[in-house]
Design a protein around this motif. Structure first.
Motif, PDB file in Angstrom:
ATOM      1  N   GLN A   1      44.498 -15.154 -32.239  1.00 11.89           N
ATOM      2  CA  GLN A   1      44.152 -13.763 -31.946  1.00 11.89           C
ATOM      3  C   GLN A   1      43.510 -13.113 -33.168  1.00 11.89           C
ATOM      4  O   GLN A   1      43.959 -12.087 -33.673  1.00 11.89           O
ATOM      5  N   LEU A   2      42.430 -13.704 -33.637  1.00 10.88           N
ATOM      6  CA  LEU A   2      41.740 -13.185 -34.813  1.00 10.88           C
ATOM      7  C   LEU A   2      40.808 -12.047 -34.384  1.00 10.88           C
ATOM      8  O   LEU A   2      39.922 -12.240 -33.564  1.00 10.88           O
ATOM      9  N   ASP A   3      41.017 -10.874 -34.957  1.00 12.26           N
ATOM     10  CA  ASP A   3      40.357  -9.658 -34.459  1.00 12.26           C
ATOM     11  C   ASP A   3      39.552  -8.990 -35.564  1.00 12.26           C
ATOM     12  O   ASP A   3      39.703  -9.282 -36.747  1.00 12.26           O
ATOM     13  N   TRP A   4      38.720  -8.036 -35.165  1.00  9.86           N
ATOM     14  CA  TRP A   4      37.811  -7.328 -36.060  1.00  9.86           C
ATOM     15  C   TRP A   4      38.133  -5.833 -36.083  1.00  9.86           C
ATOM     16  O   TRP A   4      38.705  -5.284 -35.150  1.00  9.86           O
ATOM     17  N   GLU A   5      37.716  -5.141 -37.162  1.00  3.09           N
ATOM     18  CA  GLU A   5      37.807  -3.687 -37.252  1.00  3.09           C
ATOM     19  C   GLU A   5      36.786  -3.212 -38.289  1.00  3.09           C
ATOM     20  O   GLU A   5      36.972  -3.452 -39.491  1.00  3.09           O
ATOM     21  N   CYS A   6      35.743  -2.534 -37.846  1.00  2.00           N
ATOM     22  CA  CYS A   6      34.735  -1.991 -38.762  1.00  2.00           C
ATOM     23  C   CYS A   6      35.254  -0.683 -39.357  1.00  2.00           C
ATOM     24  O   CYS A   6      35.642   0.233 -38.621  1.00  2.00           O
TER      25      CYS A   6
ATOM     26  N   PHE B   1      33.916   7.491 -56.090  1.00  2.00           N
ATOM     27  CA  PHE B   1      32.673   6.982 -56.675  1.00  2.00           C
ATOM     28  C   PHE B   1      31.612   6.773 -55.599  1.00  2.00           C
ATOM     29  O   PHE B   1      30.435   7.073 -55.802  1.00  2.00           O
ATOM     30  N   GLY B   2      32.037   6.229 -54.457  1.00  2.00           N
ATOM     31  CA  GLY B   2      31.070   5.939 -53.416  1.00  2.00           C
ATOM     32  C   GLY B   2      31.734   5.354 -52.193  1.00  2.00           C
ATOM     33  O   GLY B   2      32.958   5.397 -52.033  1.00  2.00           O
ATOM     34  N   TYR B   3      30.890   4.761 -51.328  1.00  2.00           N
ATOM     35  CA  TYR B   3      31.352   4.291 -50.027  1.00  2.00           C
ATOM     36  C   TYR B   3      30.763   2.916 -49.724  1.00  2.00           C
ATOM     37  O   TYR B   3      29.649   2.597 -50.124  1.00  2.00           O
ATOM     38  N   SER B   4      31.538   2.115 -49.012  1.00  2.00           N
ATOM     39  CA  SER B   4      31.095   0.785 -48.622  1.00  2.00           C
ATOM     40  C   SER B   4      31.661   0.474 -47.240  1.00  2.00           C
ATOM     41  O   SER B   4      32.035   1.388 -46.486  1.00  2.00           O
ATOM     42  N   ILE B   5      31.716  -0.804 -46.893  1.00  2.00           N
ATOM     43  CA  ILE B   5      32.219  -1.255 -45.596  1.00  2.00           C
ATOM     44  C   ILE B   5      33.309  -2.286 -45.832  1.00  2.00           C
ATOM     45  O   ILE B   5      33.158  -3.172 -46.680  1.00  2.00           O
ATOM     46  N   VAL B   6      34.395  -2.171 -45.087  1.00  2.00           N
ATOM     47  CA  VAL B   6      35.407  -3.223 -45.004  1.00  2.00           C
ATOM     48  C   VAL B   6      35.560  -3.597 -43.537  1.00  2.00           C
ATOM     49  O   VAL B   6      35.654  -2.727 -42.671  1.00  2.00           O
ATOM     50  N   ASN B   7      35.536  -4.886 -43.265  1.00  2.00           N
ATOM     51  CA  ASN B   7      35.869  -5.386 -41.935  1.00  2.00           C
ATOM     52  C   ASN B   7      37.337  -5.819 -42.003  1.00  2.00           C
ATOM     53  O   ASN B   7      37.665  -6.825 -42.630  1.00  2.00           O
ATOM     54  N   ASP B   8      38.206  -5.010 -41.396  1.00  2.00           N
ATOM     55  CA  ASP B   8      39.650  -5.249 -41.475  1.00  2.00           C
ATOM     56  C   ASP B   8      40.040  -6.340 -40.473  1.00  2.00           C
ATOM     57  O   ASP B   8      40.473  -6.057 -39.364  1.00  2.00           O
ATOM     58  N   ILE B   9      39.865  -7.585 -40.900  1.00  2.00           N
ATOM     59  CA  ILE B   9      40.195  -8.726 -40.047  1.00  2.00           C
ATOM     60  C   ILE B   9      41.712  -8.824 -39.896  1.00  2.00           C
ATOM     61  O   ILE B   9      42.459  -8.646 -40.861  1.00  2.00           O
ATOM     62  N   SER B  10      42.159  -9.112 -38.685  1.00  2.00           N
ATOM     63  CA  SER B  10      43.597  -9.126 -38.397  1.00  2.00           C
ATOM     64  C   SER B  10      43.950 -10.301 -37.492  1.00  2.00           C
ATOM     65  O   SER B  10      43.259 -10.536 -36.493  1.00  2.00           O
ATOM     66  N   ALA B  11      45.011 -10.998 -37.843  1.00  2.00           N
ATOM     67  CA  ALA B  11      45.597 -11.991 -36.937  1.00  2.00           C
ATOM     68  C   ALA B  11      46.689 -11.269 -36.148  1.00  2.00           C
ATOM     69  O   ALA B  11      47.798 -11.065 -36.642  1.00  2.00           O
ATOM     70  N   ARG B  12      46.360 -10.848 -34.935  1.00  2.00           N
ATOM     71  CA  ARG B  12      47.268  -9.989 -34.178  1.00  2.00           C
ATOM     72  C   ARG B  12      48.618 -10.663 -33.908  1.00  2.00           C
ATOM     73  O   ARG B  12      49.636  -9.981 -33.807  1.00  2.00           O
ATOM     74  N   ASP B  13      48.622 -11.977 -33.805  1.00  2.00           N
ATOM     75  CA  ASP B  13      49.862 -12.693 -33.507  1.00  2.00           C
ATOM     76  C   ASP B  13      50.650 -13.050 -34.760  1.00  2.00           C
ATOM     77  O   ASP B  13      51.600 -13.829 -34.709  1.00  2.00           O
ATOM     78  N   GLN B  14      50.265 -12.460 -35.913  1.00  2.00           N
ATOM     79  CA  GLN B  14      51.032 -12.668 -37.146  1.00  2.00           C
ATOM     80  C   GLN B  14      51.673 -11.373 -37.646  1.00  2.00           C
ATOM     81  O   GLN B  14      52.085 -11.287 -38.802  1.00  2.00           O
ATOM     82  N   ARG B  15      51.764 -10.384 -36.763  1.00  2.00           N
ATOM     83  CA  ARG B  15      52.572  -9.213 -37.114  1.00  2.00           C
ATOM     84  C   ARG B  15      54.042  -9.628 -37.084  1.00  2.00           C
ATOM     85  O   ARG B  15      54.489 -10.300 -36.160  1.00  2.00           O
TER      86      ARG B  15
ATOM     87  N   VAL C   1      38.358  -2.767 -30.635  1.00  2.00           N
ATOM     88  CA  VAL C   1      38.822  -4.023 -31.219  1.00  2.00           C
ATOM     89  C   VAL C   1      38.997  -5.058 -30.110  1.00  2.00           C
ATOM     90  O   VAL C   1      39.119  -4.724 -28.924  1.00  2.00           O
ATOM     91  N   GLY C   2      39.018  -6.327 -30.498  1.00  2.00           N
ATOM     92  CA  GLY C   2      39.053  -7.396 -29.505  1.00  2.00           C
ATOM     93  C   GLY C   2      40.263  -7.378 -28.607  1.00  2.00           C
ATOM     94  O   GLY C   2      40.188  -7.716 -27.422  1.00  2.00           O
ATOM     95  N   ALA C   3      41.412  -6.965 -29.167  1.00  2.00           N
ATOM     96  CA  ALA C   3      42.642  -6.939 -28.376  1.00  2.00           C
ATOM     97  C   ALA C   3      42.592  -5.935 -27.240  1.00  2.00           C
ATOM     98  O   ALA C   3      43.389  -6.017 -26.304  1.00  2.00           O
TER      99      ALA C   3
ATOM    100  N   PHE D   1      40.134  -5.399 -25.067  1.00  2.00           N
ATOM    101  CA  PHE D   1      39.343  -5.788 -23.903  1.00  2.00           C
ATOM    102  C   PHE D   1      40.215  -6.478 -22.859  1.00  2.00           C
ATOM    103  O   PHE D   1      41.284  -7.008 -23.155  1.00  2.00           O
ATOM    104  N   THR D   2      39.738  -6.448 -21.626  1.00  2.00           N
ATOM    105  CA  THR D   2      40.396  -7.169 -20.533  1.00  2.00           C
ATOM    106  C   THR D   2      39.388  -8.133 -19.915  1.00  2.00           C
ATOM    107  O   THR D   2      38.416  -7.696 -19.292  1.00  2.00           O
ATOM    108  N   PRO D   3      39.575  -9.456 -20.080  1.00  2.00           N
ATOM    109  CA  PRO D   3      40.610 -10.080 -20.926  1.00  2.00           C
ATOM    110  C   PRO D   3      40.318  -9.855 -22.405  1.00  2.00           C
ATOM    111  O   PRO D   3      39.201  -9.492 -22.783  1.00  2.00           O
ATOM    112  N   GLN D   4      41.338 -10.082 -23.219  1.00  2.00           N
ATOM    113  CA  GLN D   4      41.176  -9.866 -24.646  1.00  2.00           C
ATOM    114  C   GLN D   4      40.121 -10.804 -25.232  1.00  2.00           C
ATOM    115  O   GLN D   4      39.936 -11.927 -24.757  1.00  2.00           O
ATOM    116  N   GLN D   5      39.425 -10.318 -26.255  1.00  2.00           N
ATOM    117  CA  GLN D   5      38.377 -11.088 -26.919  1.00  2.00           C
ATOM    118  C   GLN D   5      38.744 -11.242 -28.387  1.00  2.00           C
ATOM    119  O   GLN D   5      39.057 -10.258 -29.055  1.00  2.00           O
TER     120      GLN D   5
END
Length: 272
Positions: free
Chosen positions: A113-118, A141-155, A238-240, A242-246
């Motif tokens: 269940q590897l998921d994304w978060e912009c 100082f400034g701003y950038s981007i983090v993609n907060d990748i998450s393994a939903r089944d490792q909570r 986020v992927g979780a 969607f139906t079905p989950q992505q």
């Protein structure tokens, strides 16, 4: 200024200012040291390799900071349906950081269940301790981007650190846009695509807690130092949800974009 960390032909990493399709060397070793444009040697962007802008001292993530994401998380991830009354905070280790083009590792023995978060990333430029809301942006100082990748089944018992802190779970970059070039950080379009298909599309105006509120809350009990990063939360999609989950699998390509900063593109590969 739009600052990048780059190398050429496998050589040492350098800091440049991105001007269109040209990288102008600044002569500095960290983007945080650049205070004014410098006209050094110039190279075409196509001739350099971009890296994560720097290695953060600490990364503080903000959970459930967009209203629609609160709703989808309650539905798909069994989180609280009520809007948070204070920021929901967690951390990612610096070892999770990767740069543009570097692979997100899919470890099938740990997750399916590897998921994304912009997320918009706030880069701290001055020591911040017990900062007021009114003074908070003076420490950015400034701003950038983090993609907060998450393994939903490792909570684990509601704790997110292992779910979100594994190696490669913090793609960061491709650049840092200095705060003076951002009239309003709460009016930036952000989006995320997987294999070219749009999954997330929103604007930072929909944050529940603004950037000054986040900085004030964090620094009430924790010092922020230059080079620390706040990942300000994910919009819906986020992927979780969607139906079905992505979820992400080896061979996928994830692209997280924020207006003015650029696009952070990373492939997903098998961790073996």
């Amino acid at each position: 200024m739009l600052l990048v960390t780059y190398s050429t032909d496998g050589g040492p990493r350098r800091v440049g200012e991105l001007r269109g399709d040209t990288v102008v060397d600044t002569g500095f070793s960290s983007p945080l040291d650049v205070t004014a444009p410098v006209d050094g040697p110039a190279l075409p962007l196509s001739a350099v390799t971009l890296h994560a802008p720097f290695r953060p001292g600490k990364i503080i993530g903000v959970g459930l900071n967009y209203t629609e994401h609160v709703a989808e998380s309650a539905r798909a991830l069994d989180t609280d349906r009520e809007l948070p009354q204070r920021p929901v905070l967690f951390s990612k280790p610096a070892t999770a950081v990767i740069g543009p083009g570097e692979p997100i590792l899919h470890n099938a023995s740990l997750t399916s269940q590897l998921d994304w978060e912009c997320e918009l990333a706030v880069v701290i430029g001055r020591v911040a301790r017990r900062v007021s809301v009114e003074d908070a942006l003076d420490h950015v100082f400034g701003y950038s981007i983090v993609n907060d990748i998450s393994a939903r089944d490792q909570r684990r018992s509601g704790q997110w650190f292992y779910s979100k802190g594994q190696d490669s779970y913090a793609p960061f970059g491709p650049a840092v846009l200095t705060a003076d070039a951002v009239p309003d950080p709460h009016d930036l379009d952000l989006s995320l695509r997987v294999n070219g298909e749009v999954k997330q599309k929103s604007n930072t105006r929909y944050m529940l807690f603004t950037i000054p509120e986040l900085i004030a809350d964090i620094t009430a009990g924790m010092t922020l130092e230059p080079g620390d990063v706040i990942a300000t939360g994910s919009p819906a999609g986020v992927g979780a949800s969607f139906t079905p989950q992505q979820f992400l699998w080896p061979g996928d390509v994830v692209e997280a974009s924020v207006a003015g900063i650029g696009t952070l593109r990373n492939p997903v590969v098998d961790a073996r």
